[in-house]
Design an enzyme around this catalytic site. Structure first.
Site, short mmCIF file in Angstrom:
data_model
loop_
_atom_site.label_atom_id
_atom_site.label_comp_id
_atom_site.label_asym_id
_atom_site.label_seq_id
_atom_site.Cartn_x
_atom_site.Cartn_y
_atom_site.Cartn_z
N ASP A 107 21.56 86.10 47.00
CA ASP A 107 22.90 85.92 46.44
C ASP A 107 23.85 86.88 47.15
O ASP A 107 23.51 88.05 47.38
CB ASP A 107 22.88 86.21 44.93
CG ASP A 107 24.17 85.78 44.26
OD1 ASP A 107 24.20 84.65 43.76
OD2 ASP A 107 25.12 86.59 44.23
N ASP B 228 21.99 23.42 69.38
CA ASP B 228 22.21 22.50 70.49
C ASP B 228 23.57 22.78 71.13
O ASP B 228 24.54 23.12 70.43
CB ASP B 228 22.15 21.06 69.98
CG ASP B 228 22.25 20.06 71.10
OD1 ASP B 228 21.71 20.34 72.19
OD2 ASP B 228 22.87 18.99 70.91
N ASP C 97 34.20 80.06 52.97
CA ASP C 97 33.37 79.05 53.65
C ASP C 97 32.86 79.56 54.99
O ASP C 97 31.70 79.34 55.36
CB ASP C 97 34.17 77.76 53.86
CG ASP C 97 34.40 76.99 52.56
OD1 ASP C 97 33.75 77.34 51.55
OD2 ASP C 97 35.22 76.06 52.56
N ASN D 62 36.59 85.10 47.92
CA ASN D 62 37.42 83.91 47.70
C ASN D 62 38.78 84.27 47.11
O ASN D 62 39.82 83.74 47.51
CB ASN D 62 36.70 82.92 46.78
CG ASN D 62 35.61 82.15 47.51
OD1 ASN D 62 35.68 81.92 48.71
ND2 ASN D 62 34.58 81.74 46.77
N MET E 253 25.36 20.57 73.40
CA MET E 253 26.21 19.38 73.51
C MET E 253 26.31 18.68 72.16
O MET E 253 25.41 17.95 71.75
CB MET E 253 25.65 18.43 74.56
CG MET E 253 25.49 19.06 75.94
SD MET E 253 27.09 19.54 76.65
CE MET E 253 27.81 17.94 76.94
N ASP F 45 21.58 20.24 65.55
CA ASP F 45 21.57 19.23 66.61
C ASP F 45 22.19 17.97 66.03
O ASP F 45 21.96 17.63 64.87
CB ASP F 45 20.15 18.95 67.09
CG ASP F 45 20.12 18.28 68.46
OD1 ASP F 45 20.84 17.28 68.64
OD2 ASP F 45 19.38 18.75 69.34
N GLU G 267 27.18 80.62 46.35
CA GLU G 267 26.72 81.66 47.29
C GLU G 267 25.23 81.96 47.10
O GLU G 267 24.76 83.02 47.47
CB GLU G 267 27.53 82.95 47.10
CG GLU G 267 27.31 83.70 45.80
CD GLU G 267 28.15 83.20 44.65
OE1 GLU G 267 28.37 83.98 43.70
OE2 GLU G 267 28.61 82.04 44.68
#
Length: 454
Positions: free
Chosen positions: A328, A53, A345, A336, A55, A9, A371
């Site tokens: 497993d 404030d 995957d 793979n 103003m 203010d 795995e």
């Protein structure tokens, strides 16, 4: 409750008055006498709330608020405009700049502390969520920042049909509005809403209905607790207004309702709700990432190591059985090597799905490595666990796995099972016996279930 409050203010007497009131309630007060100092103080002191404030010479309060709310590092700080002006258009300007609330001079003590405490509670929640996300707010909010993405979903609770329809008509251009005329219809609407509501507007002056009890129920039920509430209240109904704010109501409108102020306050509440929901979603995602395996969606080794000890303690204390199954994939390396890691995957993802379908919701399925999988079966003895293991083995072997376009592979698994043997059994003891049984299954030809020796 204590917090750091920045009072801004340009009139020293006003600053000192608010400072004295807040300090008497044990708030930590920081002050600034103009807009430029206020912006510097926000960066330097990191307040929990700003009382600003409107103003002021130079940079006025509206512009200070706009700059605070446009900065990703400070936009979560609540801003309350403190002004002698009480015209709806002035409040709308402040709300459009991002202000969270207004206080009119001379400031009423009860209103001051209710507003400050309510907004500080929200700020503390937001701070905790932001800390847990450990990320950039802009990244979490996406390209739309705090802006409204799409139409808001609003529930209006009011049995005065004419008032409810006026609110619905005023908001219909920007939002989807549902009207409920009693509490039962309101809670049924929450159950039927596909995306849930982002704001509830409650008329405190309903006929024959305790509107405060509706607000209390909304804040007490888990499904609706986080949904902001905006109440409509008569200008002289101070007691119920303060009770509503104290129980967690987020904002209010004084009759007669100004359409522009209604639109601005609704937009502010929905914007804030979306911000905190994104934060909560980010927190939940972070927690899930910490305990789940990204590929399969099963729990990870860290989660297993944390929770298996607890499950063993519960079983021992209650005299209940507990079994652990290790699994497993047979000859997974050849999958793979021959078909590629993407195919591997996909096999692991489909295997995780078959494991889930073969166990109970209380069982704990984890991927512990490449795995390798571990399944914990609470309340399950060795013979029952063997039947579960056989069910999983048959589910894997019975149907080929989709490893990619025109690639269907026959996969088998080997399993070892161990049961909690004594009160002295540890996590390592149990897993070691299950692993030894798994190694026997591998040596004896794979695609079989072997029980660990007692």
């Amino acid at each position: 409750m204590t917090a750091r409050v920045l009072v801004v203010d340009d009139i020293l007497a006003n600053v000192r008055l608010l400072e004295a009131k807040l300090a008497a309630e044990y708030f930590d007060v920081v002050t600034a006498m103009n807009g430029a100092d206020a912006l510097e103080a926000v960066q330097r002191t990191k307040p929990d709330i700003v009382l600003l404030d409107v103003m002021m010479p130079g940079i006025d309060g509206i512009e200070v608020c706009r700059r605070i709310k446009s900065n990703p590092l400070t936009q979560h700080i609540p801003v309350v405009m403190v002004t002698a002006l009480d015209q709806p258009e002035d409040r709308v300007r402040g709300l459009e700049a991002g202000a969270d609330d207004f206080l009119t001079k001379p400031v009423n003590d009860v209103s001051l502390f209710c507003r400050v405490k309510s907004l500080v509670r929200l700020k503390m929640l937001t701070d905790e969520l932001r800390t847990r996300t450990n990320g950039d707010p802009l990244r979490m909010l996406g390209p739309d920042g705090l802006g409204e993405s799409g139409r808001g979903r609003i529930l209006v609770i009011d049995n005065r049909t004419a008032v409810a329809e006026r609110i619905k008509t005023a908001l219909a251009g920007r939002h989807d509005v549902t009207v409920a005329v009693d509490p039962q219809q309101a809670f049924e609407a929450f159950g039927q809403s596909e995306g849930d509501f982002e704001l509830v507007i409650v008329n405190l002056d309903m006929e024959g209905v305790d509107a405060l009890r509706i607000c209390s129920q909304l804040k007490s039920v888990e499904k609706t607790r986080q949904t902001p509430i905006l109440i409509i209240v008569d200008p002289d109904d101070h007691q119920r207004l303060l009770r509503a704010l104290d129980m967690g109501v987020n904002d209010y409108l004084i009759r007669p309702i100004d359409k522009q102020e209604l639109m601005a306050r609704v937009a502010t509440q929905i914007r804030r709700f979306r911000y905190t929901e994104r934060l909560r979603t980010s927190v939940r995602a972070s927690i899930e990432m910490a305990v789940t395996d990204a590929l399969t969606g099963l729990y990870n080794r860290r989660y297993l190591e944390t929770h298996l000890g607890t499950l063993i303690d519960h079983a021992v204390n209650r005299g209940k059985p507990l079994s652990v199954l290790t699994l497993d994939v047979d000859f997974f390396k050849s999958v793979n090597d021959t078909h590629g890691h993407d195919a591997g995957d996909r096999v692991l993802q489909e295997l995780a799905g078959r494991i889930r379908a073969s166990i109970r919701s209380i069982d704990l399925a984890c991927r512990t490595g490449g795995e390798e999988f571990v399944i914990v079966l609470p309340g399950t003895d060795l013979q029952t666990a063997e039947r579960v293991g056989e069910r999983i083995r048959k589910a894997v072997a019975a149907k080929t796995f989709n490893a990619g376009p025109d690639s269907h592979l026959s996969i088998t698994v080997s399993l070892g099972i161990a049961e909690l043997a004594s009160v002295d059994d540890t996590v390592d003891d149990l897993l070691k016996r299950a692993d030894q049984a798994l190694y026997r299954a591998k040596r004896e030809g794979r695609n079989r279930v072997i029980l660990a020796a007692a």
